[in-house]
Design a protein around this motif. Structure first.
Motif, PDB file in Angstrom:
ATOM      1  N   TRP A 212       0.842  -1.188   0.000  1.00  0.00           N
ATOM      2  CA  TRP A 212       0.000   0.000   0.000  1.00  0.00           C
ATOM      3  C   TRP A 212       0.874   1.232   0.000  1.00  0.00           C
ATOM      4  O   TRP A 212       1.855   1.308   0.733  1.00  0.00           O
ATOM      5  CB  TRP A 212      -0.879   0.058   1.248  1.00  0.00           C
ATOM      6  CG  TRP A 212      -1.954  -0.963   1.252  1.00  0.00           C
ATOM      7  CD1 TRP A 212      -3.191  -0.869   0.700  1.00  0.00           C
ATOM      8  CD2 TRP A 212      -1.886  -2.256   1.842  1.00  0.00           C
ATOM      9  NE1 TRP A 212      -3.892  -2.017   0.896  1.00  0.00           N
ATOM     10  CE2 TRP A 212      -3.122  -2.888   1.612  1.00  0.00           C
ATOM     11  CE3 TRP A 212      -0.918  -2.954   2.549  1.00  0.00           C
ATOM     12  CZ2 TRP A 212      -3.399  -4.167   2.057  1.00  0.00           C
ATOM     13  CZ3 TRP A 212      -1.194  -4.221   2.985  1.00  0.00           C
ATOM     14  CH2 TRP A 212      -2.418  -4.816   2.737  1.00  0.00           C
ATOM     15  N   TYR A 213       0.503   2.193  -0.811  1.00  0.00           N
ATOM     16  CA  TYR A 213       1.190   3.476  -0.834  1.00  0.00           C
ATOM     17  C   TYR A 213       0.154   4.547  -0.552  1.00  0.00           C
ATOM     18  O   TYR A 213      -0.829   4.699  -1.279  1.00  0.00           O
ATOM     19  CB  TYR A 213       1.849   3.720  -2.197  1.00  0.00           C
ATOM     20  CG  TYR A 213       2.430   5.093  -2.316  1.00  0.00           C
ATOM     21  CD1 TYR A 213       3.563   5.445  -1.589  1.00  0.00           C
ATOM     22  CD2 TYR A 213       1.865   6.049  -3.145  1.00  0.00           C
ATOM     23  CE1 TYR A 213       4.106   6.705  -1.683  1.00  0.00           C
ATOM     24  CE2 TYR A 213       2.400   7.312  -3.275  1.00  0.00           C
ATOM     25  CZ  TYR A 213       3.518   7.645  -2.523  1.00  0.00           C
ATOM     26  OH  TYR A 213       4.059   8.890  -2.620  1.00  0.00           O
ATOM     27  N   ILE A 214       0.358   5.284   0.519  1.00  0.00           N
ATOM     28  CA  ILE A 214      -0.562   6.351   0.889  1.00  0.00           C
ATOM     29  C   ILE A 214       0.187   7.666   0.744  1.00  0.00           C
ATOM     30  O   ILE A 214       1.062   7.989   1.547  1.00  0.00           O
ATOM     31  CB  ILE A 214      -1.070   6.178   2.342  1.00  0.00           C
ATOM     32  CG1 ILE A 214      -1.751   4.815   2.488  1.00  0.00           C
ATOM     33  CG2 ILE A 214      -2.008   7.330   2.710  1.00  0.00           C
ATOM     34  CD1 ILE A 214      -2.116   4.466   3.914  1.00  0.00           C
ATOM     35  N   PRO A 215      -0.118   8.434  -0.313  1.00  0.00           N
ATOM     36  CA  PRO A 215       0.584   9.699  -0.501  1.00  0.00           C
ATOM     37  C   PRO A 215       0.178  10.718   0.563  1.00  0.00           C
ATOM     38  O   PRO A 215      -0.952  10.713   1.058  1.00  0.00           O
ATOM     39  CB  PRO A 215       0.150  10.152  -1.900  1.00  0.00           C
ATOM     40  CG  PRO A 215      -1.133   9.441  -2.137  1.00  0.00           C
ATOM     41  CD  PRO A 215      -1.092   8.169  -1.341  1.00  0.00           C
TER      42      PRO A 215
END
Length: 75
Positions: free
Chosen positions: A69-72
């Protein structure tokens, strides 16, 4: 890579960016879901910055999938 000079290293780095690096004798490319590497002779070892002395090694490399998961950050 062992025993290579700077010119060869730069050349192969450029070939890597072009996707052409596997055509050269100093480059070994293995592709598998599981690779086992074993040494028959005593080799010097180091793990996490700690010296392990000389010994025979057996290494297992396995490929597995893991969710990412990538949460900017909101700015």
């Amino acid at each position: 890579m062992e025993h290579t000079n700077l010119i060869t290293f730069v050349f192969l780095a450029i070939q890597l960016l072009r996707g052409q690096h596997t055509k050269y004798a100093k480059v070994h490319h293995f592709q598998s879901k599981h690779i086992q590497l074993m040494t028959n002779s005593l080799e010097y070892g180091q793990m996490d910055g700690e010296e392990m002395g000389t010994r025979a090694f057996a290494l297992d490399f396995k490929v597995s999938q893991h969710p990412f998961w990538y949460i900017p950050e909101n700015k």
